[in-house]
Motif scaffolding. Sequence first.
Motif, PDB file in Angstrom:
ATOM      1  N   GLY A   9       0.786  -1.230   0.000  1.00 10.51           N
ATOM      2  CA  GLY A   9       0.000   0.000   0.000  1.00 10.51           C
ATOM      3  C   GLY A   9       0.813   1.273   0.000  1.00 10.51           C
ATOM      4  N   LYS A  10       2.138   1.182   0.113  1.00  8.08           N
ATOM      5  CA  LYS A  10       2.997   2.371   0.165  1.00  8.08           C
ATOM      6  C   LYS A  10       3.583   2.641  -1.213  1.00  8.08           C
ATOM      7  N   LEU A  11       3.430   3.861  -1.710  1.00 10.62           N
ATOM      8  CA  LEU A  11       3.963   4.246  -3.012  1.00 10.62           C
ATOM      9  C   LEU A  11       5.489   4.251  -2.944  1.00 10.62           C
ATOM     10  N   MET A  12       6.139   3.552  -3.894  1.00 13.09           N
ATOM     11  CA  MET A  12       7.588   3.383  -3.868  1.00 13.09           C
ATOM     12  C   MET A  12       8.303   4.237  -4.919  1.00 13.09           C
ATOM     13  N   VAL A  13       7.550   5.000  -5.695  1.00 10.77           N
ATOM     14  CA  VAL A  13       8.156   5.823  -6.756  1.00 10.77           C
ATOM     15  C   VAL A  13       7.580   7.238  -6.667  1.00 10.77           C
ATOM     16  N   THR A  14       8.202   8.151  -7.380  1.00 13.26           N
ATOM     17  CA  THR A  14       7.744   9.547  -7.375  1.00 13.26           C
ATOM     18  C   THR A  14       6.667   9.754  -8.441  1.00 13.26           C
ATOM     19  N   GLU A  15       5.924  10.851  -8.289  1.00  8.93           N
ATOM     20  CA  GLU A  15       4.930  11.205  -9.297  1.00  8.93           C
ATOM     21  C   GLU A  15       5.605  11.502 -10.631  1.00  8.93           C
ATOM     22  N   GLU A  16       6.804  12.061 -10.573  1.00  6.44           N
ATOM     23  CA  GLU A  16       7.546  12.349 -11.797  1.00  6.44           C
ATOM     24  C   GLU A  16       7.854  11.054 -12.557  1.00  6.44           C
ATOM     25  N   TYR A  17       8.203  10.012 -11.806  1.00  5.43           N
ATOM     26  CA  TYR A  17       8.498   8.731 -12.452  1.00  5.43           C
ATOM     27  C   TYR A  17       7.228   8.111 -13.046  1.00  5.43           C
ATOM     28  N   ILE A  18       6.114   8.265 -12.356  1.00  5.83           N
ATOM     29  CA  ILE A  18       4.842   7.751 -12.884  1.00  5.83           C
ATOM     30  C   ILE A  18       4.488   8.467 -14.178  1.00  5.83           C
ATOM     31  N   GLU A  19       4.720   9.776 -14.226  1.00  5.56           N
ATOM     32  CA  GLU A  19       4.454  10.528 -15.439  1.00  5.56           C
ATOM     33  C   GLU A  19       5.350  10.042 -16.583  1.00  5.56           C
ATOM     34  N   PHE A  20       6.608   9.737 -16.253  1.00  5.80           N
ATOM     35  CA  PHE A  20       7.543   9.200 -17.248  1.00  5.80           C
ATOM     36  C   PHE A  20       7.063   7.851 -17.775  1.00  5.80           C
ATOM     37  N   LEU A  21       6.597   6.976 -16.874  1.00  8.39           N
ATOM     38  CA  LEU A  21       6.094   5.669 -17.279  1.00  8.39           C
ATOM     39  C   LEU A  21       4.877   5.797 -18.192  1.00  8.39           C
ATOM     40  N   LEU A  22       4.002   6.726 -17.875  1.00  3.95           N
ATOM     41  CA  LEU A  22       2.804   6.914 -18.695  1.00  3.95           C
ATOM     42  C   LEU A  22       3.144   7.438 -20.080  1.00  3.95           C
ATOM     43  N   THR A  23       4.199   8.248 -20.185  1.00  2.75           N
ATOM     44  CA  THR A  23       4.643   8.707 -21.501  1.00  2.75           C
ATOM     45  C   THR A  23       5.030   7.507 -22.361  1.00  2.75           C
ATOM     46  N   ILE A  24       5.766   6.573 -21.751  1.00  2.00           N
ATOM     47  CA  ILE A  24       6.176   5.367 -22.467  1.00  2.00           C
ATOM     48  C   ILE A  24       4.961   4.505 -22.810  1.00  2.00           C
ATOM     49  N   ALA A  25       4.068   4.311 -21.836  1.00  6.11           N
ATOM     50  CA  ALA A  25       2.884   3.479 -22.050  1.00  6.11           C
ATOM     51  C   ALA A  25       1.998   4.050 -23.156  1.00  6.11           C
ATOM     52  N   ASN A  26       1.834   5.379 -23.161  1.00  4.92           N
ATOM     53  CA  ASN A  26       1.001   6.013 -24.192  1.00  4.92           C
ATOM     54  C   ASN A  26       1.643   5.906 -25.579  1.00  4.92           C
ATOM     55  N   GLN A  27       2.976   5.979 -25.633  1.00  8.61           N
ATOM     56  CA  GLN A  27       3.673   5.791 -26.899  1.00  8.61           C
ATOM     57  C   GLN A  27       3.466   4.369 -27.414  1.00  8.61           C
ATOM     58  N   LYS A  28       3.525   3.418 -26.507  1.00 10.49           N
ATOM     59  CA  LYS A  28       3.285   2.024 -26.884  1.00 10.49           C
ATOM     60  C   LYS A  28       1.843   1.832 -27.359  1.00 10.49           C
ATOM     61  N   MET A  29       0.918   2.530 -26.746  1.00  7.50           N
ATOM     62  CA  MET A  29      -0.480   2.448 -27.150  1.00  7.50           C
ATOM     63  C   MET A  29      -0.659   2.961 -28.584  1.00  7.50           C
ATOM     64  N   GLU A  30       0.015   4.059 -28.922  1.00  9.74           N
ATOM     65  CA  GLU A  30      -0.081   4.609 -30.272  1.00  9.74           C
ATOM     66  C   GLU A  30       0.555   3.670 -31.293  1.00  9.74           C
TER      67      GLU A  30
END
Length: 266
Positions: free
Chosen positions: A167-188
């Motif tokens: 239940g404890k977040l182990m990464v920063t919000e900045e890292y989550i934003e970075f991951l989503l950039t990659i995930a969205n690129q993969k989606m496209e």
Amino acid sequence: MDEPGSLLRMDRGAEFSRWKAQSLSKADLSRKGSVDEDAVAVVELLNSREEFFTTSSCAGRILLLDGSPNGSGVQKKHCCWLLVTHKPCVKEDVMAALQGATSSAVLKFEPFILHVQCRTLQDAQTLHSVAIDSGFRNSGITVGKRGKTMLAVRSTHGLEVPLSHKGKLMVTEEYIEFLLTIANQKMEENKRRIERFYNCLQHAMERKTISNSHSEIKEKNNPLCTRKNKRNREKAHDPSVPEDKEKELEGGDSLGISAVFSEEED
């Protein structure tokens, strides 16, 4: 008289038609309950062909899953689905969903996957070539004990990253934003591959239709096949025609059999 091979293909074709009718008449038991928007065109095209039918599909999605509290890991059947989207995702959606995490939350991107039952192995090989050429290089064919030939259209450009533990977040919000950039690129990229698959599939089916038409014309105009058909009609009209006389008229059984086999699909 029909050749044994022809009768066998007819039996298999009838069985395949029954399987297809039964499968397409069943209710969609997926979580969404319908085919994903980006996969509809591909699914409809395949199901419109007599040699294929789809059994399951997913156009690609971004998931946020919360693993089992007993530490058994993240398995989709035994975890909490915090977020599911088939569209590009933003950080705010993930952060809001993470509020419900009590165990090990994992962010995943799952690319397009499609399962297709094929009438023959040759049909599956045709579809497999289309999948590979379209970028789905993890695709494969399996043949079951009952003769069911399945093709799985898959690729390897997925993503899976743990975000929290107990239940404890182990990464920063900045890292989550970075991951989503990659995930969205993969989606496209995933969407482009689906479109490429659809276009390649259309062209392959057009070529196959033209090829089948040419084969039928070739068989119709083949003198060997014409003499064989004529002989069969004469035999049906006059059963007293001796078998050795038939061979003489045909010019030898070996030539007639060879001509028939050259037109078989299997």
